[in-house]
Enzyme design. Sequence first.
Site, PDB file in Angstrom:
ATOM      1  N   GLY A  63       0.836  -1.206   0.000  1.00  0.00           N
ATOM      2  CA  GLY A  63       0.000   0.000   0.000  1.00  0.00           C
ATOM      3  C   GLY A  63       0.858   1.237   0.000  1.00  0.00           C
ATOM      4  N   ASP A 106       3.843  -4.675  -7.375  1.00  0.00           N
ATOM      5  CA  ASP A 106       3.226  -3.462  -6.838  1.00  0.00           C
ATOM      6  C   ASP A 106       3.748  -2.211  -7.551  1.00  0.00           C
ATOM      7  OD1 ASP A 106       5.471  -4.604  -5.204  1.00  0.00           O
ATOM      8  OD2 ASP A 106       5.530  -2.567  -4.442  1.00  0.00           O
ATOM      9  N   ASP A 143       9.048   5.764   7.601  1.00  0.00           N
ATOM     10  CA  ASP A 143       8.746   7.092   8.151  1.00  0.00           C
ATOM     11  C   ASP A 143       7.800   7.887   7.259  1.00  0.00           C
ATOM     12  OD1 ASP A 143      10.362   7.668   6.040  1.00  0.00           O
ATOM     13  OD2 ASP A 143      11.958   8.620   7.199  1.00  0.00           O
ATOM     14  N   ASP A 171       6.845   4.362 -10.161  1.00  0.00           N
ATOM     15  CA  ASP A 171       7.686   4.219  -8.967  1.00  0.00           C
ATOM     16  C   ASP A 171       9.177   4.166  -9.308  1.00  0.00           C
ATOM     17  OD1 ASP A 171       5.498   4.387  -7.407  1.00  0.00           O
ATOM     18  OD2 ASP A 171       5.687   2.435  -6.453  1.00  0.00           O
ATOM     19  N   ARG A 217       3.201  13.862  -7.996  1.00  0.00           N
ATOM     20  CA  ARG A 217       3.111  13.014  -9.184  1.00  0.00           C
ATOM     21  C   ARG A 217       1.719  13.124  -9.797  1.00  0.00           C
ATOM     22  NH1 ARG A 217       5.787   7.212  -7.743  1.00  0.00           N
ATOM     23  NH2 ARG A 217       3.833   6.824  -6.630  1.00  0.00           N
ATOM     24  N   LYS A 222       4.229  12.196  -3.029  1.00  0.00           N
ATOM     25  CA  LYS A 222       5.088  11.096  -2.565  1.00  0.00           C
ATOM     26  C   LYS A 222       6.040  11.656  -1.509  1.00  0.00           C
ATOM     27  CE  LYS A 222       8.284   7.521  -4.210  1.00  0.00           C
ATOM     28  NZ  LYS A 222       8.751   6.832  -5.425  1.00  0.00           N
TER      29      LYS A 222
HETATM   30  P1  AMP Z   1       8.941   0.695  -3.474  1.00  0.00           P
HETATM   31  O1  AMP Z   1       9.602  -0.614  -3.771  1.00  0.00           O
HETATM   32  O2  AMP Z   1       9.871   1.836  -3.255  1.00  0.00           O
HETATM   33  O3  AMP Z   1       7.937   1.022  -4.531  1.00  0.00           O
HETATM   34  O4  AMP Z   1       8.185   0.558  -2.067  1.00  0.00           O
HETATM   35  C1  AMP Z   1       7.704  -0.654  -1.539  1.00  0.00           C
HETATM   36  C2  AMP Z   1       6.750  -0.390  -0.407  1.00  0.00           C
HETATM   37  O5  AMP Z   1       7.412   0.249   0.687  1.00  0.00           O
HETATM   38  C3  AMP Z   1       5.560   0.498  -0.742  1.00  0.00           C
HETATM   39  O6  AMP Z   1       4.464   0.002  -0.043  1.00  0.00           O
HETATM   40  C4  AMP Z   1       5.994   1.845  -0.231  1.00  0.00           C
HETATM   41  O7  AMP Z   1       4.892   2.664   0.047  1.00  0.00           O
HETATM   42  C5  AMP Z   1       6.743   1.461   1.029  1.00  0.00           C
HETATM   43  N1  AMP Z   1       7.735   2.468   1.432  1.00  0.00           N
HETATM   44  C6  AMP Z   1       8.913   2.763   0.824  1.00  0.00           C
HETATM   45  N2  AMP Z   1       9.559   3.721   1.481  1.00  0.00           N
HETATM   46  C7  AMP Z   1       8.800   4.060   2.556  1.00  0.00           C
HETATM   47  C8  AMP Z   1       8.913   4.995   3.637  1.00  0.00           C
HETATM   48  N3  AMP Z   1       9.969   5.773   3.750  1.00  0.00           N
HETATM   49  N4  AMP Z   1       7.909   5.053   4.536  1.00  0.00           N
HETATM   50  C9  AMP Z   1       6.849   4.257   4.437  1.00  0.00           C
HETATM   51  N5  AMP Z   1       6.670   3.368   3.459  1.00  0.00           N
HETATM   52  C10 AMP Z   1       7.624   3.265   2.518  1.00  0.00           C
HETATM   53 MG    MG Z   2       6.377   1.099  -5.133  1.00  0.00          MG
END
Ligand code: AMP
Ligand code: MG
Length: 488
Positions: A90, A252, A125, A262, A176, A113
């Site tokens: 999510g 995702d 965070d 992403d 975005r 974002k």
């Molecule tokens: P990504 O692979 O960067 O697309 O992220 C994978 C998952 O980790 C997604 O659910 C993001 O929303 C979550 N995520 C990545 N960085 C953070 C962060 N700093 N704080 C909270 N959730 C994060």
């Molecule tokens: Mg992602």
Amino acid sequence: MPKFESLTFDNGFSRLPEAYYSRVCPTPVPDPYLVCYSPEALALLDLDTSEITRPELIEVLAGNRLLPGMDAVAALYGGHQFGHYVPQLGDGRAILLGEVRNAAGEGWEIQLKGAGRTPYSRGGDGRAVLRSSIREFLCSEAMHALGVPTTRALCIVGSDRPVYREDEETAALVTRLAPSFVRFGSFEVFYYRNQIEPIKHLADYVIARYYPELAALSDPYPEFLRQVSLRTADLMAHWQAVGFSHGVMNTDNMSILGLTLDYGPFGFLDAFDPGYVCNHSDTSGRYAFDQQPDVAAWNITKLAQALVSLMSVETASDAIGGYPQAFGKAYLERMAAKFGLPQNADTAPLIMDALQLLAQNRVDYTIFLRRLCDFDSAAGALNPALRDLFLDRAGFDAWAARYTAALHQQGADDASRGQAMRAVNPKYILRNHLAEIAIRRAADDRNYSEINRLHTLLTHPFDEQPEYETYAAEPPDWARKIEVSCSS
Ligand code: AMP
Ligand code: MG
């Protein structure tokens, strides 16, 4: 041009049942400031550039204030990360503010974002650092200018609020834009929870809004799956042809609209290297450059599985069965155009042999193709600007002789072929070292001029821009030390 206060919101996604998201407001940041913006993306919202510098709008894009009509939500999704299903992902740090309908009738979702914690943040965070935000901003807009389907980036807003990664950094938010941020994982989450109704309802929503030509079919779902797989095949052809490596092709991060989505540890090829792994954390090379089309195919099988309550297994596998052929066709079309060759049986081997030579000689992919636009077909192998790129001169000479023969057979003149090739072979791409220079200036000196310069340059990637000749060069030696990973 209207003021931002008069934006009209029509929030399709947050009108869906609450199963798909959590209502959550962004967490404010202190003293936000504008770092950079994209005039082209602003125009998608019918906004003039004078709007973006207004402090009231910066407050909104910092997550400090909502506009009337906005309905802030974080979306729920699951997804396969590095091959393993993770049930609860999510938007952990992204918040959808709402969807604007522009004068042309297009819907654009506005998402921040790095807007703070959400119910999906797990241990995170909810923030994004300036460094990764600059990379996402520049790459989104560069990809669009290259003609690659992508989410867009409106601006970056920064704040001196500290964010802790390996070191202390500062926070930033990327605004975005996309017609929709729905992902393969948005469907998978319900499949793994054995909830059939939300899958159907989400499919109906996506079809009605984004695949309206299918809405009239008595059974639209197989065709929907087919269209998603074809769009994904087309996206992969774009990535492979332009030399883009995404780095984290988890389900995702796969858009239901076939958009690049992403931006994390992405990279463009410098020297042509099929096994290039841009993500420092991807130790097994699962998402290596040459694996991307196959990974996308695997990801589509996961989407098909998630939709199987809407069709039989046979129908689903038939719907996605056209992917390899669609990818192959789209890739060859793009590559033939880049090489200035017709699409016939001789072209594919000629291109593949060129790629093999590039890999063996570690020749810069973008520079090679750009110089190929000036290939003098009367001179054959005597094209020194190209030949000098190869250590294996004999190998190049043999290939150049075959290429010359193919051009002669085709009969097109060099000038018109060169012109057509220059429109599909960019001179400028977002090389890691270029982004790095812009990041250092921004982070160390609060000097954002390099971001703006790169943005301007990369929005015209096919044009000769003589004052920026050095931006088209191979990376300097220090660039080898740049490491990009998921930590952002
Ligand atoms: P990504 O692979 O960067 O697309 O992220 C994978 C998952 O980790 C997604 O659910 C993001 O929303 C979550 N995520 C990545 N960085 C953070 C962060 N700093 N704080 C909270 N959730 C994060
Ligand atoms: Mg992602």
